[in-house]
Design an enzyme around this catalytic site. Structure first.
Site, mmCIF file in Angstrom:
data_model
loop_
_atom_site.group_PDB
_atom_site.id
_atom_site.type_symbol
_atom_site.label_atom_id
_atom_site.label_comp_id
_atom_site.label_asym_id
_atom_site.label_seq_id
_atom_site.Cartn_x
_atom_site.Cartn_y
_atom_site.Cartn_z
ATOM 1 N N ILE A 83 0.837 -1.207 0.000
ATOM 2 C CA ILE A 83 0.000 0.000 0.000
ATOM 3 C C ILE A 83 0.873 1.259 0.000
ATOM 4 C CG2 ILE A 83 -1.742 1.289 1.288
ATOM 5 C CD1 ILE A 83 -2.765 -1.457 2.338
ATOM 6 N N ASP A 112 11.324 2.704 6.180
ATOM 7 C CA ASP A 112 10.951 1.289 6.260
ATOM 8 C C ASP A 112 12.222 0.531 6.580
ATOM 9 O OD1 ASP A 112 10.212 -1.473 5.632
ATOM 10 O OD2 ASP A 112 8.473 -0.640 4.582
ATOM 11 N N PRO A 130 2.182 -2.060 9.314
ATOM 12 C CA PRO A 130 1.257 -2.825 10.165
ATOM 13 C C PRO A 130 1.451 -2.436 11.624
ATOM 14 C CG PRO A 130 3.096 -4.194 9.486
ATOM 15 C CD PRO A 130 3.291 -2.869 8.804
ATOM 16 N N ASN A 179 5.687 -0.781 17.346
ATOM 17 C CA ASN A 179 5.298 0.545 16.828
ATOM 18 C C ASN A 179 3.948 1.044 17.374
ATOM 19 O OD1 ASN A 179 3.351 -0.773 15.312
ATOM 20 N ND2 ASN A 179 4.467 -0.631 13.378
ATOM 21 N N THR A 212 -4.295 5.445 7.366
ATOM 22 C CA THR A 212 -5.236 4.425 6.873
ATOM 23 C C THR A 212 -4.778 3.043 7.326
ATOM 24 O OG1 THR A 212 -3.988 4.264 4.810
ATOM 25 C CG2 THR A 212 -5.940 5.673 4.760
ATOM 26 N N ARG A 261 -3.607 1.489 11.047
ATOM 27 C CA ARG A 261 -4.258 0.990 12.263
ATOM 28 C C ARG A 261 -4.296 2.125 13.278
ATOM 29 N NH1 ARG A 261 -5.990 -2.177 9.566
ATOM 30 N NH2 ARG A 261 -5.942 -4.446 9.626
ATOM 31 N N GLU A 283 -12.003 2.089 17.582
ATOM 32 C CA GLU A 283 -12.998 2.063 16.505
ATOM 33 C C GLU A 283 -13.778 0.751 16.503
ATOM 34 O OE1 GLU A 283 -10.663 2.288 12.867
ATOM 35 O OE2 GLU A 283 -10.498 0.125 12.784
ATOM 36 N N HIS A 338 -12.981 3.087 8.340
ATOM 37 C CA HIS A 338 -12.282 1.896 7.860
ATOM 38 C C HIS A 338 -12.795 1.468 6.472
ATOM 39 C CE1 HIS A 338 -9.491 -1.098 9.859
ATOM 40 N NE2 HIS A 338 -9.457 -1.361 8.581
HETATM 41 P P1 NAI Z 1 2.811 -4.890 3.622
HETATM 42 O O1 NAI Z 1 3.133 -6.032 4.518
HETATM 43 O O2 NAI Z 1 2.863 -5.075 2.130
HETATM 44 O O3 NAI Z 1 3.773 -3.667 3.965
HETATM 45 C C1 NAI Z 1 4.027 -3.199 5.253
HETATM 46 C C2 NAI Z 1 5.392 -2.513 5.227
HETATM 47 O O4 NAI Z 1 5.576 -1.899 6.507
HETATM 48 C C3 NAI Z 1 6.565 -3.480 5.012
HETATM 49 O O5 NAI Z 1 7.402 -2.977 3.982
HETATM 50 C C4 NAI Z 1 7.278 -3.489 6.371
HETATM 51 O O6 NAI Z 1 8.689 -3.658 6.248
HETATM 52 C C5 NAI Z 1 6.927 -2.101 6.883
HETATM 53 N N1 NAI Z 1 7.037 -1.945 8.339
HETATM 54 C C6 NAI Z 1 6.783 -2.861 9.312
HETATM 55 N N2 NAI Z 1 6.967 -2.287 10.528
HETATM 56 C C7 NAI Z 1 7.330 -0.999 10.298
HETATM 57 C C8 NAI Z 1 7.646 0.102 11.137
HETATM 58 N N3 NAI Z 1 7.639 -0.016 12.472
HETATM 59 N N4 NAI Z 1 7.978 1.285 10.555
HETATM 60 C C9 NAI Z 1 7.999 1.409 9.209
HETATM 61 N N5 NAI Z 1 7.697 0.418 8.370
HETATM 62 C C10 NAI Z 1 7.362 -0.778 8.900
HETATM 63 O O7 NAI Z 1 1.380 -4.378 4.079
HETATM 64 P P2 NAI Z 1 0.303 -3.553 3.225
HETATM 65 O O8 NAI Z 1 -0.529 -4.486 2.425
HETATM 66 O O9 NAI Z 1 0.979 -2.438 2.530
HETATM 67 O O10 NAI Z 1 -0.643 -2.988 4.395
HETATM 68 C C11 NAI Z 1 -0.177 -2.059 5.356
HETATM 69 C C12 NAI Z 1 -1.218 -1.906 6.442
HETATM 70 O O11 NAI Z 1 -2.356 -1.249 5.930
HETATM 71 C C13 NAI Z 1 -1.787 -3.224 7.009
HETATM 72 O O12 NAI Z 1 -0.939 -3.788 7.973
HETATM 73 C C14 NAI Z 1 -3.083 -2.771 7.604
HETATM 74 O O13 NAI Z 1 -2.850 -2.384 8.949
HETATM 75 C C15 NAI Z 1 -3.462 -1.547 6.776
HETATM 76 N N6 NAI Z 1 -4.645 -1.767 5.944
HETATM 77 C C16 NAI Z 1 -5.718 -0.913 6.081
HETATM 78 C C17 NAI Z 1 -6.859 -1.079 5.321
HETATM 79 C C18 NAI Z 1 -8.020 -0.136 5.419
HETATM 80 O O14 NAI Z 1 -9.096 -0.420 4.842
HETATM 81 N N7 NAI Z 1 -7.910 0.978 6.111
HETATM 82 C C19 NAI Z 1 -6.961 -2.193 4.366
HETATM 83 C C20 NAI Z 1 -5.766 -2.996 4.241
HETATM 84 C C21 NAI Z 1 -4.658 -2.788 5.031
#
Ligand code: NAI
Length: 329
Positions: free
Chosen positions: A156, A175, A205, A210, A231, A233, A262, A294
């Site tokens: 994302i 990252d 995530p 974090n 967007t 958590r 939420e 959400h």
């Molecule tokens: P992803 O797993 O593809 O990417 C997450 C990235 O965050 C990874 O590159 C990881 O190395 C990095 N990361 C982990 N801990 C970190 C930290 N402390 N500081 C900086 N970077 C860090 O996940 P994706 O698919 O991009 O999703 C990200 C988040 O978006 C999900 O975990 C979820 O919480 C949220 N989400 C929200 C939605 C909504 O409808 N609002 C829908 C889908 C996901």
């Protein structure tokens, strides 16, 4: 394979039923109630349950699922911070999710929040309906030429980075695992990203380390007049500190699709309820805050991808050939 689908909304039922004709070995029963430690026993006789980000999959819920013979939890979402993975593991219950259904859907919503709050579209929409055509209070900022700070550049975050790049913004990011395919991004330490960005968007995530990464200290590092978007958590942000930061006029705008507490609100019409928390009311008392519930993932394309991957996960489990990328342990 019999699946009990908790917290089923009309759009879930439509989207899953559309796909089910291609999965003759799967039967899905939909129920409106969400899963928690009391409703888990309804899964008696089912092989799997299907749940979402707002479901309560804590220790007691999973214990009950284990007692009722459920061996598979199908998360129809990417996040799984609400699942007690240790208990699932102890009981031999497999947890599968949909790691990436439409990263663009979430990223486009993040930019929508940033743009709406920047140009005060939420205020203007109501004003114009009342024949108030004044521009007072609507002044925005150009994004072109400014710096976007992306925290977490997975699927994302990468999509959001590409959108910001397309707007003519300089894109910097933090990252632990830089994405080498994004050659237009300059990776920096978190503090530098916070100090240098005009738009900050969270895309990592929620983890133990974090929790509340955006707090009084990290907010104090940000530029004055920054636009902040979450967007990811709610618990990534200390809401009390965010409110204090908004009061101290740190932010030009704040756009939130997620916020702490939420859980009871997600996807519910609570017009008649006395809410247990005043977080949304307090945040929405500010003219420069916009909240959505959400909904970042909620596009037709994303729903189709979610239903297909969830049903594929169920079939893979049945065949004993789980896609490791979709398993969480
Ligand atoms: P992803 O797993 O593809 O990417 C997450 C990235 O965050 C990874 O590159 C990881 O190395 C990095 N990361 C982990 N801990 C970190 C930290 N402390 N500081 C900086 N970077 C860090 O996940 P994706 O698919 O991009 O999703 C990200 C988040 O978006 C999900 O975990 C979820 O919480 C949220 N989400 C929200 C939605 C909504 O409808 N609002 C829908 C889908 C996901």
């Amino acid at each position: 394979m019999k699946i009990l689908f908790y917290d089923a909304k009309q759009y879930d039922i439509e989207s899953f039923n559309k796909q089910l004709k291609d999965y003759p070995e799967i039967t899905v029963d939909y129920i409106e109630t969400d899963i928690n430690e009391r409703t888990a026993s309804l899964a008696d006789g089912y092989d799997a349950i299907c749940a979402f980000v707002s479901s309560d999959l804590g220790k007691n819920t999973i214990k009950t699922l284990g007692e009722k013979g459920v061996s598979l939890i199908l998360m129809r979402c990417a996040g799984y911070n609400n699942v007690d993975l240790a208990t699932a593991d102890d009981l031999g219950i497999t947890v599968l999710r949909v790691p990436g259904y439409s990263p663009e859907a979430v990223a486009e919503h993040a930019m929508t929040l940033a743009m709406c709050v920047n140009r005060r579209i939420h205020k203007e929409y109501i004003k114009v309906r009342e024949n108030n055509f004044s521009l007072v209070g609507l002044k925005g900022l150009n994004f072109y030429g400014k710096t976007a700070g992306i925290i977490g550049t997975g699927k994302i975050g990468a999509a959001m980075a590409r959108i910001c790049h397309g707007f003519g913004m300089k894109v910097i990011a933090y990252d632990k695992y830089p994405n080498k395919n994004l050659d237009f991004i300059e990776y920096k330490e978190l503090e530098e990203v916070l100090r240098e960005s005009d738009l900050i968007s969270l895309h990592c995530p929620l983890t133990v380390e974090n929790y509340h990464m955006i707090n009084a200290k990290t907010i104090s590092l940000m530029k004055d007049n920054v636009i902040f978007v979450n967007t990811s958590r709610g618990e990534l942000v200390d809401t009390e500190d965010l409110i204090a930061g908004i009061r101290s006029k740190k932010f030009h705008g704040v756009g939130l699709d997620v916020y702490e507490e939420e859980g009871h609100n997600v996807f519910e019409n609570r017009e008649e309820d006395i809410l247990e928390s005043s977080i949304t009311a307090r945040l929405l008392s500010f003219p420069n805050v916009i909240i959505t519930s959400h909904q970042a993932f909620f596009t037709e394309e994303a729903l189709e991808a979610i239903s297909r991957t969830t049903l594929d996960n169920a079939m893979d489990f049945k065949k004993g050939s789980i896609n490791q990328m979709n398993q969480v342990k």
